[in-house]
Design a protein around this motif. Structure first.
Motif, PDB file in Angstrom:
ATOM      1  N   ARG A 235       0.841  -1.206   0.000  1.00 32.13           N
ATOM      2  CA  ARG A 235       0.000   0.000   0.000  1.00 32.13           C
ATOM      3  C   ARG A 235       0.874   1.253   0.000  1.00 32.13           C
ATOM      4  NH1 ARG A 235      -3.466  -2.922   3.959  1.00 32.13           N
ATOM      5  NH2 ARG A 235      -5.279  -3.668   2.792  1.00 32.13           N
ATOM      6  N   ALA A 236       1.913   1.248   0.827  1.00 29.76           N
ATOM      7  CA  ALA A 236       2.809   2.402   0.869  1.00 29.76           C
ATOM      8  C   ALA A 236       3.540   2.576  -0.461  1.00 29.76           C
ATOM      9  CB  ALA A 236       3.815   2.245   2.009  1.00 29.76           C
ATOM     10  N   LEU A 238       2.539   1.652  -3.459  1.00 27.47           N
ATOM     11  CA  LEU A 238       1.607   2.137  -4.481  1.00 27.47           C
ATOM     12  C   LEU A 238       1.322   3.623  -4.283  1.00 27.47           C
ATOM     13  CD1 LEU A 238      -0.293   1.692  -6.844  1.00 27.47           C
ATOM     14  CD2 LEU A 238      -2.035   0.905  -5.217  1.00 27.47           C
ATOM     15  N   GLU A 239       1.041   4.018  -3.059  1.00 26.70           N
ATOM     16  CA  GLU A 239       0.750   5.427  -2.795  1.00 26.70           C
ATOM     17  C   GLU A 239       1.950   6.308  -3.147  1.00 26.70           C
ATOM     18  OE1 GLU A 239      -0.386   5.490   1.279  1.00 26.70           O
ATOM     19  OE2 GLU A 239      -2.315   4.491   0.918  1.00 26.70           O
ATOM     20  N   ASN A 240       3.153   5.850  -2.785  1.00 27.19           N
ATOM     21  CA  ASN A 240       4.349   6.631  -3.101  1.00 27.19           C
ATOM     22  C   ASN A 240       4.585   6.711  -4.601  1.00 27.19           C
ATOM     23  OD1 ASN A 240       4.839   7.089  -0.403  1.00 27.19           O
ATOM     24  ND2 ASN A 240       6.320   5.422  -0.187  1.00 27.19           N
ATOM     25  N   LEU A 242       2.342   6.559  -7.028  1.00 29.01           N
ATOM     26  CA  LEU A 242       1.365   7.452  -7.639  1.00 29.01           C
ATOM     27  C   LEU A 242       1.665   8.915  -7.319  1.00 29.01           C
ATOM     28  CD1 LEU A 242      -1.904   5.426  -6.981  1.00 29.01           C
ATOM     29  CD2 LEU A 242      -0.701   5.682  -9.148  1.00 29.01           C
ATOM     30  N   ARG A 243       2.239   9.145  -6.158  1.00 31.33           N
ATOM     31  CA  ARG A 243       2.512  10.519  -5.729  1.00 31.33           C
ATOM     32  C   ARG A 243       3.866  11.030  -6.211  1.00 31.33           C
ATOM     33  NH1 ARG A 243       4.712  12.319  -0.835  1.00 31.33           N
ATOM     34  NH2 ARG A 243       4.681  10.163  -0.079  1.00 31.33           N
ATOM     35  N   ALA A 248       9.888   7.309  -6.058  1.00 31.41           N
ATOM     36  CA  ALA A 248       9.459   6.363  -5.030  1.00 31.41           C
ATOM     37  C   ALA A 248      10.293   5.089  -5.023  1.00 31.41           C
ATOM     38  CB  ALA A 248       7.982   6.009  -5.219  1.00 31.41           C
TER      39      ALA A 248
END
Length: 317
Positions: A235-236, A238-240, A242-243, A248
């Motif tokens: 989850r971390a 993926l979020e990183n 995308l951001r 990342a």
């Protein structure tokens, strides 16, 4: 069941209103009451449109239609097409789409002015040429979302993107339909549909494979509940991603740790040789991106690239 999607305010509808020949509320038919078709049909019904008929041959399709489209009669594809005076939604597998559309057109089931929309990401308007030839209006309307065919899918529609390919005169109606579904249109050119779909499949479908590969290798390492180990990490990540994009990147490849990667490959070859080739392909692409992003200096990548190139030759042999 999830809360129904609500129609848009009248002011918003006027702003994106289609030509006067298209009624505000549409009579809709759904060919293919599978995971996608049944959910989109239910969402259109929640937005105030009238779903008049749907196909549903298999037991799973009939059960799904009964749950998501209660009271909607099941009919043959031709009967659904004739009943759907305004909008026919064709949600069948990619390889079946051409044959379904051609059969409907050849059988006289389509009529001039009727909108025929398919939900395939891979296809644009060309596959709807037989429908256009008899006067129907073609539309490609692909939801960028994964579906289970359960009522919970309705809640996931809010805010998602739809890959839309439409003739210029049909764009206002397409935008209205997407808004009624709670989504946002992304206008995709006809020639770009395969690339658009490849990107989504590469990201979503291959992600499932990658996660399950990682879970299997953790089990091989003696971890009894790999999902608990992977969930927060992935989850971390993926979020990183995308951001931050390539910023990342972490791990041995982004650091140029050739020895670590070499040990990975040796153990994978001994334990799960089927995982060596995908690991190599992704590691090489990760190295390329890390170098291009300036996160890995070419001089620091030499040993790593040598390991990856050497193992690739061995796998090929």
């Amino acid at each position: 069941m999830s809360a129904p999607l609500r129609p848009r305010p009248a002011a918003a509808l006027r702003a994106a209103a289609p030509p006067a020949t298209t009624p505000r509320l549409l009579s809709v038919g759904v060919i293919g009451a599978g995971r996608v078709g049944a959910v989109l049909g239910a969402a259109l019904a929640s937005a105030g449109h009238r779903v008049v008929a749907a196909t549903g041959g298999s037991g799973a399709s009939r059960a799904r239609a009964a749950l998501l489209l209660p009271g909607v009669p099941r009919r043959s594809a031709a009967a659904v097409a004739r009943a759907a005076t305004d909008l026919l939604l064709v949600a069948v597998p990619d390889d079946a789409l051409s044959g379904v559309v051609a059969a409907l057109a050849d059988g006289g089931a389509l009529r001039p002015g009727q909108v025929v929309a398919h939900t395939s990401g891979a296809h644009g308007l060309a596959v709807l040429a037989p429908a256009a030839a008899v006067g129907a209006r073609p539309l490609a309307l692909h939801p960028a979302m994964t579906f289970t065919g359960a009522p919970d899918d309705l809640a996931r529609l809010a805010g998602i993107s739809y890959g839309v390919t439409a003739p210029a005169e049909l764009r206002p109606l397409a935008a209205r339909l997407v808004a009624d579904l709670g989504g946002v249109p992304e206008w995709v050119g006809e020639a770009d549909r395969p690339l658009y779909h490849a990107a989504l499949a590469h990201g979503a479908n291959h992600l499932v494979t990658l996660v399950n590969e990682a879970a299997d290798r953790l089990r091989d390492a003696g971890v009894t509940q790999p999902e608990k180990v992977l969930a927060p990490l992935l989850r971390a990540a993926l979020e990183n991603a995308l951001r931050l994009g390539d910023d990342a990147l972490t791990g041995p490849v982004s650091r140029g740790d050739a020895g670590t990667v070499e040990r990975h490959l040796a153990r994978l070859a001994a334990t799960a040789p089927e995982s060596v080739a995908p690991y190599l392909a992704l590691a090489r692409r990760t190295a390329d991106r890390a170098i291009a992003a300036g996160r890995l200096r070419p001089v620091d990548a030499e040993s790593l690239l040598g390991v990856l190139a050497g193992d690739r030759r061995e796998v090929a042999a």
